[in-house]
Design an enzyme around this catalytic site. Structure first.
Site, PDB file in Angstrom:
ATOM      1  N   PHE A 320       0.817  -1.218   0.000  1.00 15.15           N
ATOM      2  CA  PHE A 320       0.000   0.000   0.000  1.00 15.15           C
ATOM      3  C   PHE A 320       0.847   1.262   0.000  1.00 15.15           C
ATOM      4  O   PHE A 320       0.372   2.338  -0.353  1.00 15.15           O
ATOM      5  CB  PHE A 320      -0.945  -0.009   1.203  1.00 15.15           C
ATOM      6  CG  PHE A 320      -0.315   0.336   2.520  1.00 15.15           C
ATOM      7  CD1 PHE A 320      -0.491   1.591   3.080  1.00 15.15           C
ATOM      8  CD2 PHE A 320       0.438  -0.599   3.219  1.00 15.15           C
ATOM      9  CE1 PHE A 320       0.071   1.919   4.305  1.00 15.15           C
ATOM     10  CE2 PHE A 320       1.002  -0.287   4.444  1.00 15.15           C
ATOM     11  CZ  PHE A 320       0.824   0.976   4.988  1.00 15.15           C
ATOM     12  N   LYS A 321       2.121   1.149   0.368  1.00 12.81           N
ATOM     13  CA  LYS A 321       2.999   2.319   0.398  1.00 12.81           C
ATOM     14  C   LYS A 321       3.179   2.921  -0.992  1.00 12.81           C
ATOM     15  O   LYS A 321       3.507   4.102  -1.131  1.00 12.81           O
ATOM     16  CB  LYS A 321       4.352   1.948   0.985  1.00 12.81           C
ATOM     17  CG  LYS A 321       4.291   1.339   2.381  1.00 12.81           C
ATOM     18  CD  LYS A 321       3.786   2.327   3.406  1.00 12.81           C
ATOM     19  CE  LYS A 321       3.666   1.717   4.789  1.00 12.81           C
ATOM     20  NZ  LYS A 321       4.935   1.457   5.445  1.00 12.81           N
ATOM     21  N   ASP A 322       2.967   2.128  -2.039  1.00 18.23           N
ATOM     22  CA  ASP A 322       3.126   2.638  -3.403  1.00 18.23           C
ATOM     23  C   ASP A 322       2.140   3.762  -3.717  1.00 18.23           C
ATOM     24  O   ASP A 322       2.427   4.628  -4.540  1.00 18.23           O
ATOM     25  CB  ASP A 322       2.938   1.510  -4.430  1.00 18.23           C
ATOM     26  CG  ASP A 322       4.124   0.563  -4.483  1.00 18.23           C
ATOM     27  OD1 ASP A 322       5.262   1.030  -4.349  1.00 18.23           O
ATOM     28  OD2 ASP A 322       3.901  -0.647  -4.655  1.00 18.23           O
ATOM     29  N   THR A 352       7.877   0.418   3.337  1.00 18.76           N
ATOM     30  CA  THR A 352       8.169   1.791   2.918  1.00 18.76           C
ATOM     31  C   THR A 352       9.477   1.860   2.141  1.00 18.76           C
ATOM     32  O   THR A 352       9.595   2.616   1.174  1.00 18.76           O
ATOM     33  CB  THR A 352       8.244   2.728   4.139  1.00 18.76           C
ATOM     34  OG1 THR A 352       6.979   2.762   4.774  1.00 18.76           O
ATOM     35  CG2 THR A 352       8.625   4.137   3.738  1.00 18.76           C
TER      36      THR A 352
END
Length: 716
Positions: A320-322, A352
Site C-alpha cells: 500500500f505504500k506505493d 516503505t
C-alpha cells in the site's frame, strides 16, 4: 522562507464588496452542454452585481448572424471549431461572468487568450446526468455528434480538454439546484484567491504561540512537504482541518475512475497556489497511469459473507505504500525551492523502503541531481524478500542502510536528527543541502491514502453492495497509525465509515491503548513477528489523531508525548478516551492465528492473504457485528512474505532462496497471482550490496554526511 510560487501570491485581501472578488478578472464557466453554465452564470452575475456574457448567445450568434446550430450545419464539425475559436480570439472582457460553449475548450489558442484574464471554473457533471438532461431537452447542436459517434463518446472525448484548462472544479450532482452551484462557484473562487485560509500548524504548537507569530511564520502545503517534521518535534496538520464533501459530491464520483477520484479529492486538499490543478493532474496520471498492474488501481474484492478486501498491492513494489510513494516524490520535486539540494531521510519497518526508493528513482534526471534519498531499516527486522527489494531498488540517487536495531530506533533517530539544529545547519552551510522526510510523518504521505479509502466505499456503492449513506466498517493492520488515520480522515470528509478497527500483532500497544487510554512502553520489548510492517511500538501518526480529538490542544499533545519520551507512558483523560472509542475499536492477533487464517481462507476460497491482511482478517472476525459490510485493507502482496505463507500452507521443506520461494508459490495458481514487479526485482537483485551500521545516532549522521558528499558534491 516560504517556497510557494510567487505567481500565485495573494492578490485581494478584502471581501467586503463583491467587486473585490473579481477586480478586472473574469469568472469563466466551462463544462459540457447541459452542465448549467448559462443559468449558473446569470445567478453568479446577479450575486456579484457584474456583467454576464454567454458565448453562444452574446458572441457567436451575434458575430455569425445565425444560430449556433445553423452554423454547425453549414460548415461542418472541423470548420465550426475553427470559426468558434476565431470568434473567441477577438473577444475581450473584464470583471464579468462568462459562460463558454461546450466546445470552446477544444480550441487551444482561443482558450489561451480568454484564460489570460480569467479564472476558469469547470462545472463537472457526471456523464449519465448530462445525457439525461440533453435527451430531455432534445438538443441537436452538439459539435462532433454524428450517426457514427454516440453522445456518450462525444462527452467522454471532451473531458480531456476541460481538464486541461480549468483552475477550479465544481462537482455538480444531478439534483443540485443552480442556486447552490452558483454559491459553490463564488466560494471556490474566494478560496482560489485567498490561499491564506489553508495554512498548517504543528501538533505541538499552542494557540497563543500561533497568534504571536503572525503572518510571517505561516506555513503552506509546499512548506510542510519540504520540511516534513515541525521544528518543535510535532507533526504538521492543516490549521482549518480537511475539506468536507457533500453527499451529492461524493455520489458524483461513483462512476469515476480511480485517477479521476484522486484528482478531485486532492484538488480540494492542496491549494492551487501550491500546485495548480493542471500540474496536479499530470502528477497523478504519472503516479497511477502505468505503474500499477491493475487498471482499477485499488480494486475491492468480495472475500466472504460481509467481508471485502481492498487490494492495495498492485503497485510496483507490492504494498500500500506505493499509493503515496509513487505520488509524493513528484509533489516534493514541484514544491521545493530549486536553490537547495535535498536529502530525504526514511525509516522503514519493511514496505516503505522499497516503495520510497522506487518512487524517488522515477523522478526526472534533473530532479535526481538535486534530490537524493537514504533509507534506514532494521537489518534483521524485515523479511528476506523485503530486504532483497530494498537492495534491488537502490539507484544512483537512492540508497538503503541496514541498522543493527529495530524500527523504533530508526524512526526515533531520524526525528532526533531532524531536530538537531547544529547538524542540519552544518549540512546547509557546508553542502547546501537540507534534510526532508518521506515517512508517514510527512503530511503529503497521508493524502493519497485518504483517496483509496474513499474510493473503496464508492466502489461498493457502484457495485450495488450498498447505497450511498449506508455505513461500513474498515479494518486495517496498524503499526505507525498512518493508514488508519487516513481512513478516519476520509470519514471526516464525508465517507460514511462507522468504525475504524485497529488490528495489531503481538506488538499490541495500540490495542491496549485504545481499550484503556494508557499508552505504556515500560516493560515492553519489540517482538519479531510474521507481520513485520506492524512490528512497531511508537506509533507516530497517533499524535495527529490525538491533536484532532483534543480540539487542537497543542500543549496537551506536547505534554503527552514528552511524557512518553521521558517516562515511557501516558494516560488519556476520560473525556478524550470516550471520543477515541467512538471512532476506534481494536484487537490483536498472534502469529499462530495469523498463519491459521491464511490456511483457512486459502482452503475455502483459493485466495492467499499476506500476513498483515491475515492479522486484520482475524481481528475483523472477532470484532465485527455483521450489521454492515467491512472493508479489510489488504496492505501487501503475499509474495513479500513467502516463507511465512509457505509455512501457513503446510509446506514441509522451504528453500531459503527468495526467488525459489516465489516460483513455488506460483505453482499453486492461487488468487491473486504472483506479483509481477516483485518477481522482476528479485531476478535483478542477485547478491546486491548495501551498507550496514550500528545503532548509534552519530554513526547514522556520519553516513548521511558521506552520502551527501558522494552524491551532491560529485554532481556539482
Amino acid at each position: 522562507m516560504l517556497s510557494r510560487p510567487v505567481a500565485f501570491a495573494q492578490i485581494w485581501k478584502s471581501w467586503f464588496s463583491s467587486h473585490s472578488l473579481l477586480g478586472k478578472k473574469n469568472i469563466i464557466l466551462m463544462g459540457p452542454p447541459g452542465a448549467g453554465k448559462t443559468t449558473t452564470g446569470r445567478i453568479v452575475g446577479q450575486k456579484l452585481d457584474c456583467p454576464v456574457i454567454d458565448i453562444d448567445d452574446d458572441v457567436l450568434e451575434t458575430t455569425w448572424n445565425m444560430s449556433v446550430s445553423e452554423k454547425l450545419r453549414d460548415v461542418g464539425y472541423e470548420e465550426f471549431l475553427e470559426e468558434e475559436g476565431k470568434a473567441l480570439l477577438k473577444f475581450s472582457a473584464s470583471g464579468s461572468v462568462i459562460s463558454l460553449s461546450g466546445s470552446n475548450p477544444m480550441h487551444a489558442a482561443g482558450m489561451q487568450h480568454i484564460k489570460k484574464n480569467g479564472i476558469v471554473v469547470y462545472l463537472d457533471v457526471p456523464t449519465t446526468v448530462i445525457m439525461s438532461r440533453l435527451k430531455s431537452k432534445q438538443m441537436d447542436r452538439i459539435a462532433g455528434l454524428s450517426p457514427a459517434i454516440s453522445l456518450k463518446d462525444v462527452l467522454q472525448f471532451r473531458k480531456q480538454f476541460y481538464r486541461r484548462w480549468f483552475d477550479i472544479r465544481i462537482l455538480c450532482g444531478g439534483d443540485v439546484e443552480a442556486e447552490v452551484i452558483a454559491e459553490k462557484v463564488i466560494d471556490a473562487v474566494k478560496r482560489y484567491q485567498d490561499s491564506e485560509l489553508e495554512t498548517f500548524i504543528s501538533t505541538r504548537s499552542s494557540r497563543s504561540g500561533r497568534s504571536m507569530e503572525g503572518d510571517s511564520h505561516k506555513l503552506y502545503f509546499s512548506d510542510v512537504v519540504a520540511q516534513g517534521l515541525a521544528p518543535d518535534g510535532g507533526l504538521f496538520v492543516p490549521e482549518r482541518g480537511l475539506p468536507k464533501f457533500t453527499a451529492e459530491e461524493w455520489q458524483g464520483l461513483i462512476e469515476a475512475t480511480y485517477i479521476e477520484r484522486a484528482q478531485v479529492i486532492l484538488e480540494r486538499c492542496i491549494h492551487p497556489a501550491d500546485i495548480p490543478a493542471s500540474k496536479l493532474a499530470e502528477i497523478i496520471e504519472s503516479a497511477y497511469g502505468e505503474n500499477f498492474s491493475c487498471s482499477k488501481v485499488a480494486p475491492v474484492r468480495h472475500l466472504a459473507g460481509n467481508q471485502f478486501l481492498l487490494e492495495l498491492f498492485h503497485g510496483p513494489t507490492a504494498s500500500f505504500k506505493d499509493f503515496a510513494l509513487q505520488l509524493v516524490p513528484h509533489l516534493f520535486a514541484y514544491c521545493i525551492p530549486r536553490s537547495c539540494n535535498y536529502l530525504i531521510l526514511v525509516a522503514t519497518s519493511g514496505d516503505t523502503g522499497s516503495a520510497v526508493l522506487d518512487g524517488f528513482s522515477r523522478l526526472h534526471d534533473t530532479d535526481k541531481q538535486r534530490i537524493a534519498l537514504v533509507n534506514f531499516f532494521p537489518e534483521d527486522g524485515v523479511s528476506p524478500i523485503q530486504k532483497s527489494q530494498m537492495i534491488g531498488c537502490q539507484k544512483e540517487n537512492a540508497w538503503s542502510v541496514g541498522v543493527k536495531s529495530d524500527f523504533d530506533f530508526c524512526q526515533t533517530a531520524i526525528k532526533q536528527i531532524f531536530t538537531n539544529s547544529d547538524f542540519t545547519g552544518f549540512l546547509t552551510v557546508e553542502y547546501g543541502t537540507a534534510l526532508a522526510a518521506a515517512n508517514s510523518i510527512n503530511w503529503a504521505r497521508l493524502l493519497p491514502q485518504i483517496v483509496y479509502h474513499a474510493s473503496a466505499y464508492l466502489d461498493l456503492v457502484y457495485q450495488g453492495i450498498i447505497s450511498f449513506g449506508s455505513p461500513v466498517d474498515i479494518c486495517i493492520p496498524t503499526g505507525n497509525f498512518g493508514n488508519i488515520l487516513a481512513a478516519f480522515y476520509a470519514k471526516t470528509m464525508g465517507i460514511p465509515i462507522r468504525k475504524c478497527i485497529c488490528a495489531s500483532n503481538e506488538n499490541n500497544v495500540l490495542t491496549d491503548f485504545i481499550r484503556t487510554g494508557v499508552y505504556d512502553l515500560r516493560e515492553r520489548k519489540l517482538i519479531s513477528s510474521f507481520s513485520p510492517a506492524v512490528d512497531i511500538l511508537k506509533s507516530s501518526n497517533l499524535e495527529r489523531y490525538l491533536h484532532l480529538i483534543a480540539n487542537e490542544d497543542g500543549q496537551l499533545v506536547t505534554q503527552l508525548f514528552n511524557q512518553l519520551e521521558n517516562q515511557g507512558h501516558f494516560q488519556l483523560q476520560k473525556d478524550l478516551l470516550g471520543k477515541l472509542q467512538q471512532d476506534l475499536v481494536a484487537g490483536w492477533c498472534s502469529d499462530e492465528d495469523c498463519l491459521a487464517a491464511i490456511h483457512s481462507v486459502y482452503s475455502t476460497t483459493g485466495y492467499i492473504l499476506d500476513t498483515h491482511t491475515a492479522v486484520a482478517k482475524v481481528v475483523a472476525d472477532r470484532l465485527q457485528d455483521r450489521s454492515c459490510p467491512i472493508i479489510i485493507s489488504s496492505t501487501a502482496h503475499y509474495s513479500k512474505f513467502a516463507p511465512a505463507i509457505l509455512r501457513a500452507l503446510r509446506i514441509a521443506q522451504i528453500n531459503q532462496n527468495p526467488l525459489s520461494q516465489l516460483h513455488l508459490l506460483s505453482s499453486y495458481s492461487a488468487l491473486p497471482p504472483i506479483h509481477w514487479g516483485l518477481l522482476e526485482t528479485l531476478k535483478k537483485t542477485g547478491n546486491g550490496d548495501h551498507q550496514v551500521c550500528v545503532a548509534d545516532i552519530s554513526v547514522l549522521m556520519s553516513h548521511i554526511e558521506t552520502l551527501i558528499q558522494n552524491h551532491f558534491m560529485k554532481v556539482f
